[in-house]
Design an enzyme around this catalytic site. Structure first.
Site, PDB file in Angstrom:
ATOM      1  N   GLY A 179      -2.517  -2.327  -8.041  1.00  0.00           N
ATOM      2  CA  GLY A 179      -2.718  -3.914  -8.226  1.00  0.00           C
ATOM      3  C   GLY A 179      -3.955  -3.986  -9.043  1.00  0.00           C
ATOM      4  N   GLY A 180      -5.039  -4.530  -8.664  1.00  0.00           N
ATOM      5  CA  GLY A 180      -6.154  -4.668  -8.940  1.00  0.00           C
ATOM      6  C   GLY A 180      -6.761  -3.556  -9.630  1.00  0.00           C
ATOM      7  N   GLY A 414       3.566  -0.708 -47.458  1.00  0.00           N
ATOM      8  CA  GLY A 414       2.647  -1.541 -46.571  1.00  0.00           C
ATOM      9  C   GLY A 414       1.584  -0.654 -45.876  1.00  0.00           C
ATOM     10  CB  ALA A 415       1.865   2.923 -44.732  1.00  0.00           C
TER      11      ALA A 415
HETATM   12  C1  HXC Z   1      -5.092  -2.377   2.951  1.00  0.00           C
HETATM   13  C2  HXC Z   1      -4.205  -0.276   2.367  1.00  0.00           C
HETATM   14  C3  HXC Z   1      -3.848  -0.856   1.070  1.00  0.00           C
HETATM   15  C4  HXC Z   1      -4.146  -2.178   0.703  1.00  0.00           C
HETATM   16  C5  HXC Z   1      -3.203   1.236   1.336  1.00  0.00           C
HETATM   17  N1  HXC Z   1      -4.003   0.964   2.418  1.00  0.00           N
HETATM   18  N2  HXC Z   1      -3.266   0.417   0.361  1.00  0.00           N
HETATM   19  N3  HXC Z   1      -4.728  -1.069   3.158  1.00  0.00           N
HETATM   20  N4  HXC Z   1      -4.796  -2.859   1.689  1.00  0.00           N
HETATM   21  N5  HXC Z   1      -3.739  -2.527  -0.524  1.00  0.00           N
HETATM   22  C6  HXC Z   1      -4.345   1.767   3.485  1.00  0.00           C
HETATM   23  C7  HXC Z   1      -3.037   2.274   4.229  1.00  0.00           C
HETATM   24  O1  HXC Z   1      -2.431   1.249   5.024  1.00  0.00           O
HETATM   25  C8  HXC Z   1      -3.230   3.740   4.806  1.00  0.00           C
HETATM   26  O2  HXC Z   1      -4.153   3.392   5.967  1.00  0.00           O
HETATM   27  C9  HXC Z   1      -4.164   4.382   3.764  1.00  0.00           C
HETATM   28  O3  HXC Z   1      -4.737   3.081   2.918  1.00  0.00           O
HETATM   29  C10 HXC Z   1      -3.752   5.382   2.914  1.00  0.00           C
HETATM   30  O4  HXC Z   1      -2.457   4.650   2.556  1.00  0.00           O
HETATM   31  P1  HXC Z   1      -1.133   5.400   2.398  1.00  0.00           P
HETATM   32  O5  HXC Z   1       0.018   4.483   1.987  1.00  0.00           O
HETATM   33  O6  HXC Z   1      -0.864   6.146   3.717  1.00  0.00           O
HETATM   34  O7  HXC Z   1      -1.384   6.461   1.200  1.00  0.00           O
HETATM   35  P2  HXC Z   1      -0.259   6.832   0.204  1.00  0.00           P
HETATM   36  O8  HXC Z   1       0.906   7.266   0.702  1.00  0.00           O
HETATM   37  O9  HXC Z   1      -0.962   7.716  -0.773  1.00  0.00           O
HETATM   38  O10 HXC Z   1      -0.111   5.701  -0.809  1.00  0.00           O
HETATM   39  C11 HXC Z   1      -1.056   5.073  -1.652  1.00  0.00           C
HETATM   40  C12 HXC Z   1      -0.274   3.870  -2.067  1.00  0.00           C
HETATM   41  C13 HXC Z   1       0.042   2.862  -0.868  1.00  0.00           C
HETATM   42  C14 HXC Z   1       0.568   3.991  -3.195  1.00  0.00           C
HETATM   43  C15 HXC Z   1      -1.744   3.098  -2.869  1.00  0.00           C
HETATM   44  O11 HXC Z   1      -0.810   2.835  -0.217  1.00  0.00           O
HETATM   45  C16 HXC Z   1       0.407   1.465  -1.524  1.00  0.00           C
HETATM   46  O12 HXC Z   1       1.471   1.198  -2.047  1.00  0.00           O
HETATM   47  N6  HXC Z   1      -0.417   0.557  -1.107  1.00  0.00           N
HETATM   48  C17 HXC Z   1      -0.165  -0.940  -1.504  1.00  0.00           C
HETATM   49  C18 HXC Z   1      -0.362  -1.316  -2.824  1.00  0.00           C
HETATM   50  C19 HXC Z   1      -0.200  -2.404  -3.505  1.00  0.00           C
HETATM   51  O13 HXC Z   1       0.815  -3.025  -3.726  1.00  0.00           O
HETATM   52  N7  HXC Z   1      -1.483  -3.061  -3.270  1.00  0.00           N
HETATM   53  C20 HXC Z   1      -1.684  -4.479  -3.347  1.00  0.00           C
HETATM   54  C21 HXC Z   1      -1.846  -4.642  -4.925  1.00  0.00           C
HETATM   55  S1  HXC Z   1      -1.994  -6.615  -5.228  1.00  0.00           S
HETATM   56  P3  HXC Z   1      -4.069   4.079   7.218  1.00  0.00           P
HETATM   57  O14 HXC Z   1      -4.773   3.620   8.426  1.00  0.00           O
HETATM   58  O15 HXC Z   1      -2.467   4.467   7.560  1.00  0.00           O
HETATM   59  O16 HXC Z   1      -4.690   5.385   6.871  1.00  0.00           O
HETATM   60  C22 HXC Z   1      -3.719  -6.622  -5.837  1.00  0.00           C
HETATM   61  C23 HXC Z   1      -4.050  -7.971  -6.335  1.00  0.00           C
HETATM   62  C24 HXC Z   1      -4.490  -8.006  -7.661  1.00  0.00           C
HETATM   63  O17 HXC Z   1      -4.435  -5.675  -5.925  1.00  0.00           O
HETATM   64  C25 HXC Z   1      -3.446  -8.206  -8.702  1.00  0.00           C
HETATM   65  C26 HXC Z   1      -3.682  -8.036 -10.083  1.00  0.00           C
HETATM   66  C27 HXC Z   1      -3.104  -9.078 -10.965  1.00  0.00           C
END
Ligand code: HXC
Length: 524
Positions: A179-180, A414-415
Site C-alpha cells: 500500500g502506502g 530518431g535515436a
Molecule cells: C494492521 C497489519 C497490517 C496492516 C500487517 N499487519 N499489515 N496490521 N494493518 N496494514 C500485522 C499483521 O496483522 C500481523 O500482526 C503482523 O502485522 C505481521 O503481518 P503478517 O501478515 O503476519 O506478516 P507477513 O506474512 O510477513 O505478511 C506481510 C504482509 C501482510 C504481506 C505485508 O501483512 C499483508 O498483506 N498486510 C496487508 C497489506 C495491505 O493490504 N495493506 C493495506 C494497504 S492500503 P500479528 O499481531 O499477527 O503479528 C494502504 C493505503 C494507501 O496502505 C494506498 C495508497 C494509494
C-alpha cells in the site's frame, strides 16, 4: 567507521557491544541489522538508522509518541514511538533526515500518529534543505485506524511531491511492504530493495487471494528481482540490509543536499588528461559487433567512481553517476551488448527518469551514443513507444544542466536526434572518426530508395552492393555533421576523457532561464 566493509564493521560493532562478531558473519544475510539489534538490545529499525548515520550522530525525535486509537483493541497495543523511528544525523559529515519503520510493532503499519511523525520529519528535511532517507518495513495503512491511516498516507504523499526536486529522497524497502509503504517510495528519487527479504506490492498475497482467488508468492508478486529486472520500480537490488544502507550512504555522496547546492566535489587523483588507447580494443570497428559500454564508461570517469543505477532493468541502456575531474556527472550510454543498444520503451523510461533526476540536482549529463535506432514492431507500438520515446526526448530537451555527448560508433534516425544532439539542446557534441550518422543503415536505405533499380539490374546483388557502398561512403561517417557544425569536433577515441573534462569545466556555471510559472506537460 564506514570505510570498512559492512561485515567487518558489523563484527567490530558487536565486539564493542560485548557480543560475538562471528555470530554476525553467520547471520542470515538479508537482515544483519537483526544481529546488531539483538546484541545491542535495540530495535532493528534503530540499528538500521545507526548504521546509516555517522557514528554517534543520530538524534531521535518523537520517541515517546503514542497512538490514540481505541478500536479493535488497539488501546492495549500502545508502544512508544508507534512503530517508526524518526531521526536526524550526519552522513559523511552532511545533515540527513531518516526514518525506519519497525515491523515488530503492529506490522510496521501506519496509523495517524506514525504518519504524523514521518510528515514532521519530511517538513524538517525540506526546511533544512537536507536529504530524506526512508527505510520502509510496513504492511501499509493500519487497518484498525481506518480513514485516519489513509489520511496519514495522504499527508506523506503530498510532502513527497512537495519535496521532489528540492531535496534528494531515497527509499529502502527492507521487508514486506504494501500500500502506502510502496506508493510513498514510488514518489521518491530512488528505490532500493533487499534481495530475498523485501517485497513491494499494492496489496499482499493474502488480500489478493480473497479478491481474485489467485495464489501467488510474495517473491513472484513483488520480490526484489521482479522490481529490479522486470518492472524497474526498484533502482537497486542489494544483498542485505546493511549493505543496502552502505550503498545509500555512497549514493548520497553523488547528490547535493538540495536543489540550490552543487553536487559534492571530490578532489581526484586520477589525471584528467589520462589517454586511453584501450578504447580501440574495447569498441570493435564493425558496427554490428557488440561490446560492453561500461568498459568505456569506466575509462572515461575518475578511477572507480562509476555507480550504476537501474543496472538490472532495461539493460540496453546504461545510466549512473560518476566523477570527471572530481565533478559529479550523470552518464547515459547506449549498451551495444544488449539488444544491440536499441532504444525501446523501458530504455526510454529508464534514461528519461535518470535525466530528470540529474536535471533536478544540477548534475551535468554525459551521453555516450552508439545506437541503431528505436526498436520497431507491434509490441512496442502497442505499448505506447511513441509516448515513452517522447518522454526521453522531452527529458533531454528540458534538461538545463550541461549536456555533453560523444558518438562512439553509430547514431541512426530518431535515436541520433534524441540522444543529446545539438538540435535538442546538447551543449557539446563530439564524435569518434568512425561515427556513422544517418537516417538509417545502408541495407534499409537502399531497400527503400533503390529497390526498382536493383530489381531491373542484370546482376541485382552486385547492384545492391554497389549502391550500399556509395551510401556508406556518403553518410556513414561524421563528416557532413561536422561540416554543418552539428558536431563540435571529431576526436580521437584515446583523448575522450581529456576532451570531455575540458568542455565540462567551462560549462559548470551554465544557467538557463525558465519562466517562473510554467508546468511542462510531459508525455506519460
Ligand atoms: C494492521 C497489519 C497490517 C496492516 C500487517 N499487519 N499489515 N496490521 N494493518 N496494514 C500485522 C499483521 O496483522 C500481523 O500482526 C503482523 O502485522 C505481521 O503481518 P503478517 O501478515 O503476519 O506478516 P507477513 O506474512 O510477513 O505478511 C506481510 C504482509 C501482510 C504481506 C505485508 O501483512 C499483508 O498483506 N498486510 C496487508 C497489506 C495491505 O493490504 N495493506 C493495506 C494497504 S492500503 P500479528 O499481531 O499477527 O503479528 C494502504 C493505503 C494507501 O496502505 C494506498 C495508497 C494509494
Amino acid at each position: 567507521m564506514h570505510d570498512q566493509s559492512a561485515v567487518e564493521e558489523l563484527a567490530v560493532r558487536l565486539a564493542d557491544a560485548g557480543s560475538d562478531g562471528a555470530a554476525a558473519l553467520a547471520a542470515p544475510p538479508s537482515a544483519r541489522a537483526q544481529v546488531v539489534a539483538d546484541a545491542r538490545k535495540i530495535s532493528v529499525a534503530h540499528a538500521r538508522l545507526e548504521h546509516l548515520f555517522d557514528s554517534g550522530s543520530l538524534e531521535e525525535i518523537g520517541a515517546e509518541v503514542l497512538h490514540r486509537s481505541t478500536d479493535f483493541g488497539l488501546e492495549k497495543k500502545r508502544i512508544a514511538g508507534d512503530g517508526v523511528v524518526t531521526a536526524s544525523g550526519l552522513v559523511d559529515g552532511r545533515p540527513v533526515f531518516a526514518f525506519a519503520q519497525d515491523r515488530t510493532v503492529l506490522g510496521g503499519s501506519l496509523g495517524q500518529a506514525h504518519a504524523m511523525k514521518i510528515a514532521r520529519l519530511q517538513d524538517l528535511a525540506l526546511r533544512a534543505g537536507a536529504p530524506l532517507v526512508a527505510i520502509n518495513d510496513s504492511g501499509g495503512a493500519r487497518i484498525q485506524e481506518g480513514v485516519d491511516a489513509l489520511g496519514g498516507y495522504g499527508e506523506i504523499f503530498r510532502r513527497n511531491v512537495a519535496a521532489s526536486g528540492m531535496i534528494p529522497q531515497i527509499s529502502l524497502i527492507a521487508g514486506p511492504c504494501a500500500g502506502g509503504a510502496v506508493y510513498s517510495p514510488a514518489l521518491t528519487d530512488f528505490v532500493g530493495m533487499v534481495d530475498a527479504s523485501s517485497f513491494m506490492f499494492l496489496t499482499g498475497p493474502k488480500v489478493v487471494k480473497t479478491v481474485t482467488f489467485e495464489d501467488v508468492t510474495v517473491e513472484e508478486l513483488g520480490g526484489a528481482t521482479t522490481h529490479a529486472q522486470l518492472t524497474g520500480v526498484s533502482h537497486f537490488i542489494w544483498k542485505d540490509d546493511l549493505e543496502a544502507i552502505d550503498q545509500i550512504r555512497k549514493l548520497l555522496g553523488y547528490l547535493p543536499s538540495n536543489n540550490r547546492e552543487a553536487p559534492p566535489f571530490v578532489e581526484s587523483t586520477d589525471p584528467v588528461d589520462r589517454m586511453n588507447p584501450e578504447f580501440h580494443d574495447i569498441v570493435p570497428a564493425d558496427p554490428r559487433k557488440p561490446y560492453d559500454v561500461r568498459g568505456v564508461i569506466e575509462l572515461v570517469v575518475d578511477a572507480a567512481s562509476f555507480m550504476e543505477v537501474h543496472a538490472n532493468w532495461a539493460r540496453n541502456i546504461v545510466v549512473g553517476f560518476g566523477r570527471l575531474g572530481g565533478h559529479v556527472i550523470g552518464l547515459v550510454a547506449n549498451q551495444p551488448a544488449v539488444l544491440a543498444g536499441v532504444l525501446d520503451i523501458d530504455a526510454s523510461r529508464k534514461a528519461a527518469r535518470f535525466i530528470r533526476t540529474c536535471n533536478a540536482f544540477d548534475i551535468p549529463l554525459v551521453s555516450l551514443v552508439d545506437v541503431p535506432g528505436f526498436l520497431p514492431g507491434r509490441h512496442q507500438e502497442h505499448g505506447a513507444v511513441i509516448d515513452h520515446g517522447a518522454k526521453l526526448l522531452y527529458a533531454y530537451c528540458e534538461a538545463r544542466v550541461p549536456k555533453l555527448s560523444v558518438i562512439l560508433r553509430k547514431a541512426y534516425g530518431g535515436a541520433y536526434i534524441v540522444m543529446s544532439s545539438q538540435h535538442v539542446g546538447g551543449d557539446v557534441n563530439l564524435a569518434w572518426p568512425r561515427a556513422e550518422i544517418a537516417v538509417m543503415g545502408a541495407n534499409g536505405a537502399v531497400e527503400v530508395l533503390n529497390h526498382r533499380e536493383i530489381q531491373a539490374a542484370a546482376d541485382p546483388a552486385a547492384k545492391a552492393s554497389e549502391l550500399k557502398d556509395a551510401y556508406e561512403q556518403k553518410f556513414l561517417n561524421p563528416n557532413i555533421a561536422a561540416q554543418r557544425g552539428y558536431l563540435d569536433a571529431v576526436i580521437e577515441p584515446h583523448e575522450t576523457r581529456r576532451k570531455l573534462y575540458r568542455h565540462l569545466r567551462v560549462l559548470l556555471n551554465k544557467r538557463e532561464w525558465t519562466p517562473p510559472k510554467r508546468n511542462g506537460n510531459i508525455p506519460v
